[in-house]
Design a protein around this motif. Structure first.
Motif, mmCIF file in Angstrom:
data_model
loop_
_atom_site.group_PDB
_atom_site.id
_atom_site.type_symbol
_atom_site.label_atom_id
_atom_site.label_comp_id
_atom_site.label_asym_id
_atom_site.label_seq_id
_atom_site.Cartn_x
_atom_site.Cartn_y
_atom_site.Cartn_z
ATOM 1 N N LEU A 147 0.830 -1.202 0.000
ATOM 2 C CA LEU A 147 0.000 0.000 0.000
ATOM 3 C C LEU A 147 0.868 1.256 0.000
ATOM 4 C CD1 LEU A 147 -2.742 1.399 0.203
ATOM 5 C CD2 LEU A 147 -2.658 1.060 2.683
ATOM 6 N N ALA A 148 1.926 1.246 0.776
ATOM 7 C CA ALA A 148 2.808 2.411 0.851
ATOM 8 C C ALA A 148 3.450 2.720 -0.506
ATOM 9 C CB ALA A 148 3.890 2.168 1.893
ATOM 10 N N LYS A 149 3.627 1.690 -1.332
ATOM 11 C CA LYS A 149 4.313 1.865 -2.618
ATOM 12 C C LYS A 149 3.366 2.201 -3.775
ATOM 13 C CE LYS A 149 8.225 -1.112 -1.458
ATOM 14 N NZ LYS A 149 8.902 -2.413 -1.685
ATOM 15 N N ARG A 150 2.071 2.253 -3.522
ATOM 16 C CA ARG A 150 1.146 2.594 -4.593
ATOM 17 C C ARG A 150 1.345 4.049 -5.020
ATOM 18 N NH1 ARG A 150 0.110 -0.939 -7.582
ATOM 19 N NH2 ARG A 150 -1.432 0.473 -8.494
ATOM 20 N N TRP A 194 -9.205 4.090 -1.554
ATOM 21 C CA TRP A 194 -9.920 2.836 -1.827
ATOM 22 C C TRP A 194 -9.273 2.067 -2.975
ATOM 23 C CZ3 TRP A 194 -12.638 0.231 1.342
ATOM 24 C CH2 TRP A 194 -13.568 -0.728 0.931
ATOM 25 N N THR A 195 -8.887 2.786 -4.030
ATOM 26 C CA THR A 195 -8.220 2.143 -5.169
ATOM 27 C C THR A 195 -6.856 1.598 -4.747
ATOM 28 O OG1 THR A 195 -9.328 3.611 -6.739
ATOM 29 C CG2 THR A 195 -7.332 2.492 -7.508
ATOM 30 N N ALA A 196 -6.124 2.361 -3.962
ATOM 31 C CA ALA A 196 -4.802 1.913 -3.511
ATOM 32 C C ALA A 196 -4.925 0.665 -2.643
ATOM 33 C CB ALA A 196 -4.098 3.029 -2.750
ATOM 34 N N PRO A 238 -2.250 4.240 8.715
ATOM 35 C CA PRO A 238 -1.422 5.422 8.453
ATOM 36 C C PRO A 238 -1.198 5.685 6.962
ATOM 37 C CG PRO A 238 -0.467 4.062 10.182
ATOM 38 C CD PRO A 238 -1.560 3.254 9.573
ATOM 39 N N HIS A 239 -1.121 4.620 6.163
ATOM 40 C CA HIS A 239 -0.921 4.796 4.722
ATOM 41 C C HIS A 239 -2.204 5.247 4.036
ATOM 42 C CE1 HIS A 239 3.020 3.056 5.212
ATOM 43 N NE2 HIS A 239 2.502 1.957 5.731
ATOM 44 N N ALA A 272 -12.796 -1.825 6.275
ATOM 45 C CA ALA A 272 -13.777 -2.189 5.245
ATOM 46 C C ALA A 272 -13.122 -2.981 4.123
ATOM 47 C CB ALA A 272 -14.438 -0.923 4.695
ATOM 48 N N ALA A 273 -11.928 -2.586 3.710
ATOM 49 C CA ALA A 273 -11.221 -3.315 2.653
ATOM 50 C C ALA A 273 -10.897 -4.731 3.090
ATOM 51 C CB ALA A 273 -9.949 -2.568 2.254
#
Length: 203
Positions: free
Chosen positions: A81-84, A91-93, A142-143, A166-167
């Motif tokens: 997630l941090a690298k997206r 939500w997309t990330a 945090p991300h 939620a994800a």
């Protein structure tokens, strides 16, 4: 001497990791063949030629063999997630970060199916898996916070934890459907469907 000692330490750590990996492989073979509850620590240790006492140098229990995977998964997911890309909304990330799981499961569904079935069928493991996912939420939040508009305002802002939770809930719903279908459906498509149920216009 000072250069030699770190080298020895690195070698010990590599040896330790190799033994742990062998124990995990053997334990999973036994779990799948005869069931988690029916498999003892003694059997796992004997299968790799060590004593029960030696086993406990590497794992504190047979639960840790299974649940160690989930701890690692949470760290990998947070890193993904941090690298997206920064322009992706939260939500997309989150969805794209889950591609790491999807890729492995769709290349070879057997391991993922075994892992989920084993934890679903063993109440203690299922409870610990859900506990681990609470930690995942803490790692992800945090991300997520950095991607919100307007930005998150601190500990009292519930949006980062709510979106991360939620994800993960959507992932659990998709996993359940995937296992029920014996891995014959696309896990990626199932996650997409679940996450679009929360946000219909997403991706």
């Amino acid at each position: 001497m000072s250069a030699e000692m770190p080298a020895r330490s690195d070698l010990r750590e590599r040896t330790r990791q190799a033994v742990r990996a062998e124990l995990v492989t053997v334990a999973w073979e036994l779990f799948v063949r005869q069931g988690y509850d029916a498999t003892t620590v003694d059997e796992i240790a004997a299968a790799v030629g060590m004593s029960q006492r030696s086993f406990f140098r590497y794992f504190s229990s047979k639960e840790d063999i299974v649940l160690g995977k989930f701890q690692a998964f949470g760290e990998i997911l947070a890193d993904a997630l941090a690298k997206r890309p920064g322009e992706e909304d939260a939500w997309t990330a989150l969805r794209r970060a889950l591609d790491w799981f999807v890729g492995g499961s769709e290349r070879d569904p057997r391991y993922g199916l075994e892992l989920l079935r084993l934890t679903d069928q063993t109440p203690a493991l299922k409870a610990r898996r859900l506990e681990q996912q609470t930690h995942w939420q803490e790692l992800l939040a945090p991300h997520v916070a950095t991607r919100l508009d307007p930005p998150a305002t601190g500990a009292n802002d519930l949006r980062p934890a709510a979106l991360a939770g939620a994800a993960l809930a959507c992932m659990n719903v998709a996993n359940a459907a995937w296992v029920a279908g014996d891995g014959n459906q696309s896990l990626g498509r199932l996650i997409d469907e679940a996450m679009r149920a929360v946000r219909p216009s997403a991706f």
